[in-house]
Design a protein around this motif. Structure first.
Motif, mmCIF file in Angstrom:
data_model
loop_
_atom_site.group_PDB
_atom_site.id
_atom_site.type_symbol
_atom_site.label_atom_id
_atom_site.label_comp_id
_atom_site.label_asym_id
_atom_site.label_seq_id
_atom_site.Cartn_x
_atom_site.Cartn_y
_atom_site.Cartn_z
ATOM 1 N N LEU A 1 33.256 43.663 35.807
ATOM 2 C CA LEU A 1 34.561 43.671 35.824
ATOM 3 C C LEU A 1 35.262 42.785 36.763
ATOM 4 O O LEU A 1 36.431 42.041 36.563
ATOM 5 C CB LEU A 1 35.189 44.971 35.753
ATOM 6 N N LEU A 2 34.545 42.690 38.099
ATOM 7 C CA LEU A 2 35.087 41.646 39.021
ATOM 8 C C LEU A 2 35.213 40.404 38.482
ATOM 9 O O LEU A 2 36.159 39.615 38.789
ATOM 10 C CB LEU A 2 34.486 41.965 40.332
ATOM 11 N N SER A 3 34.146 39.866 37.789
ATOM 12 C CA SER A 3 34.087 38.524 37.628
ATOM 13 C C SER A 3 34.639 38.204 36.124
ATOM 14 O O SER A 3 34.947 37.518 35.568
ATOM 15 C CB SER A 3 32.332 38.272 37.403
ATOM 16 N N GLN A 4 34.751 39.419 35.252
ATOM 17 C CA GLN A 4 35.511 39.262 33.962
ATOM 18 C C GLN A 4 36.518 40.452 33.675
ATOM 19 O O GLN A 4 36.071 41.354 33.097
ATOM 20 C CB GLN A 4 34.445 39.449 32.815
ATOM 21 N N MET B 1 36.198 32.531 34.911
ATOM 22 C CA MET B 1 37.544 33.060 35.139
ATOM 23 C C MET B 1 37.647 33.367 36.797
ATOM 24 O O MET B 1 36.820 34.075 37.562
ATOM 25 C CB MET B 1 37.955 34.223 34.473
ATOM 26 N N ALA B 2 38.846 32.765 37.448
ATOM 27 C CA ALA B 2 38.936 32.937 38.790
ATOM 28 C C ALA B 2 39.208 34.589 39.247
ATOM 29 O O ALA B 2 40.196 34.900 38.533
ATOM 30 C CB ALA B 2 39.930 32.048 39.421
ATOM 31 N N PHE C 1 31.776 44.095 46.320
ATOM 32 C CA PHE C 1 30.980 43.284 47.320
ATOM 33 C C PHE C 1 30.421 42.073 46.498
ATOM 34 O O PHE C 1 29.899 41.155 47.169
ATOM 35 C CB PHE C 1 30.071 43.688 48.352
ATOM 36 N N PHE C 2 30.189 42.275 45.287
ATOM 37 C CA PHE C 2 29.331 41.308 44.468
ATOM 38 C C PHE C 2 30.053 39.786 44.464
ATOM 39 O O PHE C 2 31.139 39.461 44.424
ATOM 40 C CB PHE C 2 29.257 41.753 43.084
ATOM 41 N N HIS C 3 29.054 38.875 44.981
ATOM 42 C CA HIS C 3 29.307 37.389 44.622
ATOM 43 C C HIS C 3 28.084 36.788 44.232
ATOM 44 O O HIS C 3 26.783 37.151 44.871
ATOM 45 C CB HIS C 3 29.738 36.966 46.097
#
Length: 366
Positions: A204-207, A1-2, A162-164
């Motif tokens: 939660l940032l990615s999902q 998910m973007a 900052f997670f990537h």
């Protein structure tokens, strides 16, 4: 998910809202809160001169984001950089300088130091200022104190945002969250709680639509697996969080009663109170914040973390306008959130040049 820009904005703005709301009643007894605000406690901002004041919880998270983006930019533009924890330490020291009316460094690195709305002197744990003035800051292996409080816990929010996946894996990010808290708070209950917060935010940032209960339980299990062999406190934190989850599923218990049971004083207790406030409030931002701040513990800390998690989960558009309109640093936080969302747009040797980014993250706003 973007990942959506609104997610970053919602996290930082939601954190500021919860911080500002909780600051009014922080560390006051429930009896005192009820005497001043009525039988249901504080139900919204208690404004000062028409503005909602944020404290060091919002400030530290913002400066952490600033420091991480500064380090990322040096790596991409100059081809050299130190470990990310060094930039968090640098930005934390600059935040500490903002809390003093004297002795500001002549050479600075954080553009936020030039934004007075994020430099008000509202430090919620003044012992941090002494710690940040020392030559050496704390690490997981060599703590500089045994402080168990939540004063540095929101630095972990900045790390999680900052997670990537191209920068580091989730385990490395969780450790960085623990290291960020350990700079100023040396108790394992404090910095391991930071690892949990970072895991929750980055997950939660990615999902952002992931159900909260399994995310919270996954985060404590990941923390136990990574740190449990070294720190017995990992199991204490996991037990506290599980208690909070159980309380949230027990409709016969009142919210204030549960928050008083959880204590909400140490970093681990604040984490547990946050879990309960988020789960018991469902997707109702208002209801969750009212629960987060109405108790005898560290209301601003629980409010800030609850606001950050639900703001990220719901996005900026779900935050009620009346909370944002009188929040003085709202525009600066939006700008910082957008920078986190974009990341450094330049690389060494390419022809693209962003003057504003260069001004903020290579020259510190000078």
């Amino acid at each position: 998910m973007a990942i959506r820009q609104s997610t970053y904005r919602g996290c930082l703005l939601g954190m500021a809202v919860g911080d500002a709301m909780g600051y009014t009643v922080d560390s006051r007894s429930w009896q005192e809160i009820r005497e001043d605000y009525g039988p249901h406690g504080l139900l919204g901002y208690d404004l000062v001169n028409g503005y909602a004041d944020v404290t060091s919880y919002t400030q530290l998270a913002a400066f952490t984001c600033n420091g991480l983006l500064f380090g990322l930019t040096r790596g991409q533009m100059l081809g050299k950089m130190a470990p990310f924890i060094k930039y968090i330490g640098l930005s934390s020291r600059e935040w500490a300088a903002s809390q003093r009316p004297w002795g500001r460094p002549s050479r600075t690195y954080c553009w936020l130091l030039r934004k007075p709305e994020l430099c008000r002197r509202h430090c919620m744990d003044t012992r941090m200022l002494d710690t940040l003035s020392r030559e050496n800051l704390g690490t997981l292996e060599t703590p500089v104190n045994s402080f168990p409080g939540p004063g540095g816990l929101t630095t972990a929010v900045g790390v999680g945002l900052f997670f990537h996946r191209d920068r580091m894996d989730r385990g490395e990010m969780d450790r960085l969250g623990a290291e960020a808290v350990a700079l100023t708070h040396g108790s394992p209950t404090a910095f391991l709680s930071g690892a949990v917060v970072t895991h929750v935010i980055s997950r939660l940032l990615s999902q952002p639509e992931a159900p909260l209960k399994p995310v919270f339980l996954e985060a404590v299990e990941a923390m136990k697996e990574q740190f449990g062999h070294q720190y017995s406190q990992a199991f204490e934190i996991a037990t506290l969080v599980r208690h909070a989850v159980t309380y949230a599923e027990s409709p016969g218990l009142g919210a204030v009663e549960v928050m008083e049971r959880l204590g909400c004083d140490s970093a681990a207790q604040v984490l547990a109170g946050t879990v309960y406030a988020c789960l018991s409030g469902g997707m109702d931002f208002d209801a969750a914040l009212i629960t987060a701040v109405n108790h005898s513990g560290r209301s601003a800390a629980v409010g800030a973390l609850t606001g950050a998690i639900l703001g990220l989960r719901l996005g900026e558009e779900a935050l009620p306008d009346f909370y944002i309109e009188c929040l003085e640093p709202a525009e600066v936080l939006r700008e910082l959130a957008d920078d986190l969302y974009t990341g450094c747009p330049m690389e060494k040797g390419n022809k693209l040049f962003d003057l504003d980014w260069d001004y903020k993250y290579l020259h510190g706003g000078l």
